[in-house]
Design a protein around this motif. Structure first.
Motif, mmCIF file in Angstrom:
data_model
loop_
_atom_site.group_PDB
_atom_site.id
_atom_site.type_symbol
_atom_site.label_atom_id
_atom_site.label_comp_id
_atom_site.label_asym_id
_atom_site.label_seq_id
_atom_site.Cartn_x
_atom_site.Cartn_y
_atom_site.Cartn_z
ATOM 1 N N GLU A 185 0.834 -1.203 0.000
ATOM 2 C CA GLU A 185 0.000 0.000 0.000
ATOM 3 C C GLU A 185 0.869 1.254 0.000
ATOM 4 O O GLU A 185 0.552 2.235 -0.685
ATOM 5 N N ALA A 186 1.956 1.244 0.752
ATOM 6 C CA ALA A 186 2.870 2.384 0.751
ATOM 7 C C ALA A 186 3.498 2.564 -0.629
ATOM 8 O O ALA A 186 3.607 3.692 -1.139
ATOM 9 N N TRP A 187 3.890 1.459 -1.259
ATOM 10 C CA TRP A 187 4.478 1.521 -2.606
ATOM 11 C C TRP A 187 3.490 2.107 -3.600
ATOM 12 O O TRP A 187 3.845 2.962 -4.420
ATOM 13 N N ARG A 188 2.245 1.691 -3.526
ATOM 14 C CA ARG A 188 1.218 2.223 -4.428
ATOM 15 C C ARG A 188 1.018 3.720 -4.237
ATOM 16 O O ARG A 188 0.666 4.432 -5.178
ATOM 17 N N SER A 189 1.235 4.183 -3.012
ATOM 18 C CA SER A 189 1.062 5.602 -2.704
ATOM 19 C C SER A 189 2.331 6.407 -2.936
ATOM 20 O O SER A 189 2.344 7.632 -2.711
ATOM 21 N N GLY A 190 3.399 5.732 -3.334
ATOM 22 C CA GLY A 190 4.666 6.416 -3.545
ATOM 23 C C GLY A 190 5.364 6.809 -2.267
ATOM 24 O O GLY A 190 6.208 7.711 -2.259
ATOM 25 N N GLU A 191 5.022 6.130 -1.184
ATOM 26 C CA GLU A 191 5.595 6.435 0.119
ATOM 27 C C GLU A 191 6.612 5.362 0.514
ATOM 28 O O GLU A 191 6.453 4.197 0.179
ATOM 29 N N PRO A 192 7.641 5.742 1.274
ATOM 30 C CA PRO A 192 8.598 4.734 1.773
ATOM 31 C C PRO A 192 7.948 3.889 2.865
ATOM 32 O O PRO A 192 6.980 4.318 3.505
ATOM 33 N N PHE A 193 8.487 2.708 3.071
ATOM 34 C CA PHE A 193 7.995 1.839 4.133
ATOM 35 C C PHE A 193 9.169 1.221 4.836
ATOM 36 O O PHE A 193 10.073 0.664 4.193
ATOM 37 N N ASP A 194 9.194 1.315 6.142
ATOM 38 C CA ASP A 194 10.253 0.699 6.949
ATOM 39 C C ASP A 194 9.621 -0.243 7.950
ATOM 40 O O ASP A 194 8.657 0.114 8.623
ATOM 41 N N LEU A 195 10.186 -1.428 8.053
ATOM 42 C CA LEU A 195 9.764 -2.394 9.062
ATOM 43 C C LEU A 195 10.371 -1.984 10.396
ATOM 44 O O LEU A 195 11.595 -1.913 10.527
ATOM 45 N N ALA A 196 9.527 -1.701 11.369
ATOM 46 C CA ALA A 196 10.016 -1.293 12.683
ATOM 47 C C ALA A 196 10.568 -2.485 13.437
ATOM 48 O O ALA A 196 9.926 -3.540 13.493
ATOM 49 N N ASP A 197 11.755 -2.321 13.990
ATOM 50 C CA ASP A 197 12.323 -3.388 14.824
ATOM 51 C C ASP A 197 11.542 -3.483 16.141
ATOM 52 O O ASP A 197 11.028 -2.477 16.639
ATOM 53 N N LEU A 198 11.491 -4.687 16.676
ATOM 54 C CA LEU A 198 10.872 -4.865 17.980
ATOM 55 C C LEU A 198 11.857 -4.478 19.065
ATOM 56 O O LEU A 198 13.033 -4.799 19.003
ATOM 57 N N ARG A 199 11.356 -3.794 20.063
ATOM 58 C CA ARG A 199 12.155 -3.448 21.247
ATOM 59 C C ARG A 199 11.436 -4.016 22.454
ATOM 60 O O ARG A 199 10.317 -3.611 22.777
ATOM 61 N N LEU A 200 12.039 -4.985 23.119
ATOM 62 C CA LEU A 200 11.396 -5.656 24.242
ATOM 63 C C LEU A 200 11.591 -4.886 25.529
ATOM 64 O O LEU A 200 12.521 -4.174 25.705
#
Length: 200
Positions: A185-200
């Motif tokens: 969905e971000a790609w379709r909108s021309g927006e970057p997407f980053d996978l957030a790392d988990l912080r325990l």
């Protein structure tokens, strides 16, 4: 020679396949030659497992205990098939993460039968938006992690956890069947997407 750090869940003695598949998957059909799936993000294998089994909460995976492997993905430089590249391979961008595996299975059939085509690709994870998986269209055998492969069939692998389970926050990141794929969905909108790392 390329080398990528990879991860896989496998309860048996090896994380790699040398036999044909009994059940279908995204890039293979039942009866297809061996196909290897290796996550390039440490959370990708658990996300794929949770999506495949429809496990949506930590409570649903609390009793699952699976061996986790680290794998050095060595061999020919893989070809990345990103959303932008999908049409070059006869696919729509959505096909790469669709709940319907047909288009990806067709692509795999084409790659297996074309001697000039790559037999190692990097593709988006359907289960963990922002992550990538390596798909290898051939048999592989594991060798000790510190060894150097003699040829392309060898992949160094090592067990890194016995009876492991995923971190609690992963359930919130997994994309399940019928869900939108946040990275697509971000790609379709021309927006970057980053996978957030988990912080325990």
């Amino acid at each position: 020679m390329a080398e990528l750090p990879g991860f896989r869940l496998a309860a048996w003695d090896t994380p790699l396949r040398v036999h044909a598949h009994r059940e279908a998957g995204r890039y293979h059909r039942a009866g297809s030659p061996p196909t290897q799936y290796i996550g390039l993000h440490p959370l990708a294998p658990w996300a794929e497992y949770m999506r495949h089994h429809g496990l949506r909460s930590r409570d649903e995976v609390d009793d699952r205990r699976i061996r986790t492997w680290a794998i050095r993905v060595t061999g020919p430089e893989p070809v990345e098939i990103a959303f932008d590249d999908a049409p070059d391979h006869g696919l729509d961008a959505y096909d790469l993460v669709s709940d319907d595996w047909g288009a990806c299975q067709d692509l795999a059939d084409r790659l297996r039968t074309d001697a000039a085509a790559p037999n190692v690709v990097v593709v988006p994870s359907a289960a963990l938006p922002g992550a990538r998986n390596v798909v290898i269209f051939d048999e592989r055998v594991d060798i000790p992690y510190q060894w150097e492969p003699v040829d392309d069939v060898d992949l160094p692998a090592c067990v890194v956890a016995e009876e492991g389970r995923p971190p609690a926050g992963l359930a919130d990141l997994v994309r399940h069947r019928d869900d939108d794929h946040a990275e697509l969905e971000a790609w379709r909108s021309g927006e970057p997407f980053d996978l957030a790392d988990l912080r325990l």
